[in-house]
Design a protein around this motif. Structure first.
Motif, PDB file in Angstrom:
ATOM      1  N   SER A  65       0.911  -1.155   0.064  1.00 15.85           N
ATOM      2  CA  SER A  65      -0.031   0.006  -0.013  1.00 15.85           C
ATOM      3  C   SER A  65       0.789   1.201  -0.065  1.00 15.85           C
ATOM      4  O   SER A  65       1.948   1.242   0.506  1.00 15.85           O
ATOM      5  N   HIS A  66       0.517   2.225  -0.753  1.00 13.63           N
ATOM      6  CA  HIS A  66       1.229   3.557  -0.502  1.00 13.63           C
ATOM      7  C   HIS A  66       0.873   4.320   0.349  1.00 13.63           C
ATOM      8  O   HIS A  66       1.230   5.600   0.484  1.00 13.63           O
ATOM      9  N   ARG A  67      -0.298   3.893   1.034  1.00  9.51           N
ATOM     10  CA  ARG A  67      -0.796   4.827   2.046  1.00  9.51           C
ATOM     11  C   ARG A  67      -0.109   4.652   3.381  1.00  9.51           C
ATOM     12  O   ARG A  67       0.347   3.440   3.788  1.00  9.51           O
ATOM     13  N   GLN A  68       0.012   5.816   4.193  1.00 14.77           N
ATOM     14  CA  GLN A  68       0.591   5.698   5.344  1.00 14.77           C
ATOM     15  C   GLN A  68      -0.462   5.270   6.305  1.00 14.77           C
ATOM     16  O   GLN A  68      -1.620   5.646   6.116  1.00 14.77           O
ATOM     17  N   ALA A  69       0.180   4.626   7.708  1.00  7.72           N
ATOM     18  CA  ALA A  69      -0.826   4.331   8.468  1.00  7.72           C
ATOM     19  C   ALA A  69      -1.435   5.251   9.316  1.00  7.72           C
ATOM     20  O   ALA A  69      -1.776   4.991  10.720  1.00  7.72           O
ATOM     21  N   VAL A  70      -1.643   6.586   9.000  1.00  5.33           N
ATOM     22  CA  VAL A  70      -2.353   7.525   9.662  1.00  5.33           C
ATOM     23  C   VAL A  70      -3.369   8.221   8.765  1.00  5.33           C
ATOM     24  O   VAL A  70      -3.208   8.141   7.425  1.00  5.33           O
ATOM     25  N   PHE A  71      -4.283   8.877   9.370  1.00  3.67           N
ATOM     26  CA  PHE A  71      -5.426   9.509   8.683  1.00  3.67           C
ATOM     27  C   PHE A  71      -4.980  10.878   8.511  1.00  3.67           C
ATOM     28  O   PHE A  71      -4.886  11.514   9.690  1.00  3.67           O
ATOM     29  N   ASN A  72      -4.663  11.690   7.404  1.00  4.63           N
ATOM     30  CA  ASN A  72      -4.439  12.864   7.416  1.00  4.63           C
ATOM     31  C   ASN A  72      -5.427  13.831   7.016  1.00  4.63           C
ATOM     32  O   ASN A  72      -5.304  14.697   6.872  1.00  4.63           O
ATOM     33  N   ASP A  73      -6.477  13.248   6.541  1.00  2.00           N
ATOM     34  CA  ASP A  73      -7.904  13.997   6.283  1.00  2.00           C
ATOM     35  C   ASP A  73      -8.175  14.746   7.351  1.00  2.00           C
ATOM     36  O   ASP A  73      -8.799  15.907   6.983  1.00  2.00           O
ATOM     37  N   GLN A  74      -7.913  14.373   8.502  1.00  2.00           N
ATOM     38  CA  GLN A  74      -8.562  15.054   9.591  1.00  2.00           C
ATOM     39  C   GLN A  74      -7.592  15.321  10.581  1.00  2.00           C
ATOM     40  O   GLN A  74      -6.874  14.436  10.828  1.00  2.00           O
ATOM     41  N   PRO A  75      -7.336  16.324  11.415  1.00  2.00           N
ATOM     42  CA  PRO A  75      -6.217  16.572  12.271  1.00  2.00           C
ATOM     43  C   PRO A  75      -6.640  15.605  13.615  1.00  2.00           C
ATOM     44  O   PRO A  75      -7.938  15.514  13.662  1.00  2.00           O
ATOM     45  N   TYR A  76      -5.663  15.256  14.229  1.00  2.00           N
ATOM     46  CA  TYR A  76      -6.047  14.327  15.468  1.00  2.00           C
ATOM     47  C   TYR A  76      -6.568  15.206  16.542  1.00  2.00           C
ATOM     48  O   TYR A  76      -5.641  15.734  17.178  1.00  2.00           O
ATOM     49  N   VAL A  77      -7.625  15.109  16.907  1.00  2.00           N
ATOM     50  CA  VAL A  77      -8.241  15.961  17.939  1.00  2.00           C
ATOM     51  C   VAL A  77      -8.761  15.067  19.146  1.00  2.00           C
ATOM     52  O   VAL A  77      -9.538  14.218  18.555  1.00  2.00           O
ATOM     53  N   ASP A  78      -8.374  15.163  20.179  1.00  2.00           N
ATOM     54  CA  ASP A  78      -8.936  14.627  21.453  1.00  2.00           C
ATOM     55  C   ASP A  78      -9.806  15.232  22.149  1.00  2.00           C
ATOM     56  O   ASP A  78      -9.377  16.198  22.752  1.00  2.00           O
ATOM     57  N   PRO A  79     -11.122  15.401  22.133  1.00  2.00           N
ATOM     58  CA  PRO A  79     -12.093  16.366  22.753  1.00  2.00           C
ATOM     59  C   PRO A  79     -12.026  16.314  24.185  1.00  2.00           C
ATOM     60  O   PRO A  79     -12.659  17.177  24.930  1.00  2.00           O
ATOM     61  N   ASN A  80     -11.500  15.157  24.973  1.00  2.00           N
ATOM     62  CA  ASN A  80     -11.590  14.885  26.365  1.00  2.00           C
ATOM     63  C   ASN A  80     -10.996  16.039  26.893  1.00  2.00           C
ATOM     64  O   ASN A  80      -9.840  16.421  26.702  1.00  2.00           O
ATOM     65  N   PRO A  81     -11.449  16.622  27.958  1.00  2.00           N
ATOM     66  CA  PRO A  81     -10.819  17.624  28.815  1.00  2.00           C
ATOM     67  C   PRO A  81      -9.972  17.042  29.872  1.00  2.00           C
ATOM     68  O   PRO A  81      -9.684  15.965  29.830  1.00  2.00           O
ATOM     69  N   LEU A  82      -9.113  18.134  30.116  1.00  2.00           N
ATOM     70  CA  LEU A  82      -8.267  17.690  31.309  1.00  2.00           C
ATOM     71  C   LEU A  82      -9.048  17.223  32.572  1.00  2.00           C
ATOM     72  O   LEU A  82     -10.065  17.651  32.889  1.00  2.00           O
ATOM     73  N   PRO A  83      -8.451  16.304  33.209  1.00  2.00           N
ATOM     74  CA  PRO A  83      -9.152  16.060  34.450  1.00  2.00           C
ATOM     75  C   PRO A  83      -9.275  17.073  35.451  1.00  2.00           C
ATOM     76  O   PRO A  83      -8.512  18.012  35.501  1.00  2.00           O
ATOM     77  N   THR A  84     -10.403  16.934  36.198  1.00  2.00           N
ATOM     78  CA  THR A  84     -10.543  18.180  37.284  1.00  2.00           C
ATOM     79  C   THR A  84      -9.581  18.099  38.332  1.00  2.00           C
ATOM     80  O   THR A  84      -9.676  19.248  38.802  1.00  2.00           O
ATOM     81  N   SER A  85      -8.740  17.207  38.385  1.00  2.00           N
ATOM     82  CA  SER A  85      -7.663  17.416  39.177  1.00  2.00           C
ATOM     83  C   SER A  85      -6.740  18.372  39.187  1.00  2.00           C
ATOM     84  O   SER A  85      -5.916  18.731  39.788  1.00  2.00           O
ATOM     85  N   VAL A  86      -6.605  18.439  37.854  1.00  2.00           N
ATOM     86  CA  VAL A  86      -5.669  19.350  37.342  1.00  2.00           C
ATOM     87  C   VAL A  86      -6.275  20.840  37.335  1.00  2.00           C
ATOM     88  O   VAL A  86      -7.292  20.984  36.389  1.00  2.00           O
ATOM     89  N   PRO A  87      -5.657  21.931  37.923  1.00  2.00           N
ATOM     90  CA  PRO A  87      -6.373  23.227  37.848  1.00  2.00           C
ATOM     91  C   PRO A  87      -6.191  23.763  36.387  1.00  2.00           C
ATOM     92  O   PRO A  87      -5.203  23.578  35.746  1.00  2.00           O
ATOM     93  N   PRO A  88      -7.302  24.102  36.071  1.00  2.00           N
ATOM     94  CA  PRO A  88      -7.140  24.805  34.566  1.00  2.00           C
ATOM     95  C   PRO A  88      -6.184  26.008  34.377  1.00  2.00           C
ATOM     96  O   PRO A  88      -6.100  26.797  35.380  1.00  2.00           O
ATOM     97  N   VAL A  89      -5.628  26.054  33.248  1.00  2.00           N
ATOM     98  CA  VAL A  89      -4.782  27.291  32.747  1.00  2.00           C
ATOM     99  C   VAL A  89      -4.985  27.457  31.349  1.00  2.00           C
ATOM    100  O   VAL A  89      -5.288  26.709  30.674  1.00  2.00           O
ATOM    101  N   ASP A  90      -5.265  28.873  31.180  1.00  2.00           N
ATOM    102  CA  ASP A  90      -5.495  29.270  29.750  1.00  2.00           C
ATOM    103  C   ASP A  90      -4.300  29.164  28.929  1.00  2.00           C
ATOM    104  O   ASP A  90      -3.241  29.791  29.297  1.00  2.00           O
ATOM    105  N   GLU A  91      -4.333  28.430  27.895  1.00  2.00           N
ATOM    106  CA  GLU A  91      -3.034  28.438  27.096  1.00  2.00           C
ATOM    107  C   GLU A  91      -2.612  29.842  26.389  1.00  2.00           C
ATOM    108  O   GLU A  91      -3.535  30.522  26.156  1.00  2.00           O
TER     109      GLU A  91
END
Lengths: 155, 123
Positions: free
Chosen positions: A3-29
């Protein structure tokens, strides 16, 4: 694998929507792009020296991302505070310098004129100076040269 | 003895000397001067190259330090993101493997206490 394809999906960026656990205080990036960061880098280095060194020492203890989250938050807060202060006191000079960097391939040597204005403004308002560690003693640093040899290339 | 004609004679005072000698007047600066001038120009050029090399070195130093100053900031941001993704992956694994007895969630495949970054990214 035939296969000439790489084993990654490049059609969409890798986004993980899960937020940080609440045990970690939030900080604005910080959310600042590369040119403003580069423009402010020496001031960040000076203003946040202690938290930065603390963080890097912590990282040298253990590379685990979970190990230095607290120090990392301090680093980000400090940088955010500095960027906010710079924008409050030297907005015009800051904008002029980073936009010049943006237009000149992010070469410092191409933007000495706005840089000079920014440096003097930051020095008077925030009392921060740009110093390059390891520069030769007894002569002006490269950003303070009266007649630099390298300025803009081809323009 | 008068013949009625006059013999053609050289002008009084005689003919002027025939110019057969090589006449190449020296014009412009001499060889030594040109050689010296070229040498000076070259010397200036090499001096300038040397100064430029020194300045280039300082520009590289400036660039390196501007990046060094930003390392903690960017590393901290990246760490938070990695941590967040790792926690999510562990939660996912826990949910998937909840029916398997004796399954240790988030256990590393390596037998070490050193941090080993994930080589697999779950999409």
């Amino acid at each position: 694998m035939a296969s000439h394809r790489q084993a990654v999906f490049n059609d969409q960026p890798y986004v993980d929507p899960n937020p940080l656990p609440t045990s970690v205080p939030p900080v604005d990036e910080l959310g600042t792009t590369s040119a403003p960061l580069k423009s402010a880098s020496f001031f960040i280095g000076q203003y946040c020296k202690e938290v930065n060194e603390d963080f890097m020492l912590c990282k040298s203890e253990n590379r685990d991302p979970a190990h230095c989250l607290k120090e990392g938050r301090k680093v980000t807060r400090c940088a955010t505070e500095l960027i906010r202060k710079m924008r409050e006191s030297c907005l015009a000079e800051f904008d002029a310098h980073w936009q010049c960097l943006e237009k000149n391939n992010q070469y410092f040597q191409a933007c000495r004129v706005p840089e000079k204005a920014l440096n003097s403004c930051v020095f008077t308002k925030l009392n921060l100076t740009k110093t390059i560690p390891g520069s030769p003693e007894g002569q002006p640093q490269v950003h303070e040269k009266e007649k630099p040899i390298f300025t803009r290339v081809q323009k | 003895m008068s013949h009625g004609f006059r013999q053609d004679m050289p002008p009084p005072g005689g003919y002027e000397a025939i110019k057969y000698k090589r006449n190449l007047p020296i014009r412009g600066p001499g060889g030594a001067v040109i050689f010296g001038a070229v040498g000076l120009i070259c010397a200036f050029g090499f001096y300038r190259v040397g100064q430029g090399n020194l300045e280039k070195r300082e520009l590289k130093r400036e660039l390196a330090w501007s990046r060094i100053h930003l390392v903690p900031l960017i590393l901290a941001e990246q760490d938070r993101d990695t941590y967040r993704r790792h926690e999510a992956a562990v939660a996912r694994e826990k949910e998937i493997m909840k029916d398997v007895p004796n399954w240790e969630v988030g256990k590393s495949v390596y037998n070490t206490k050193r941090y080993t970054p994930n080589t697999i990214v779950v999409l």
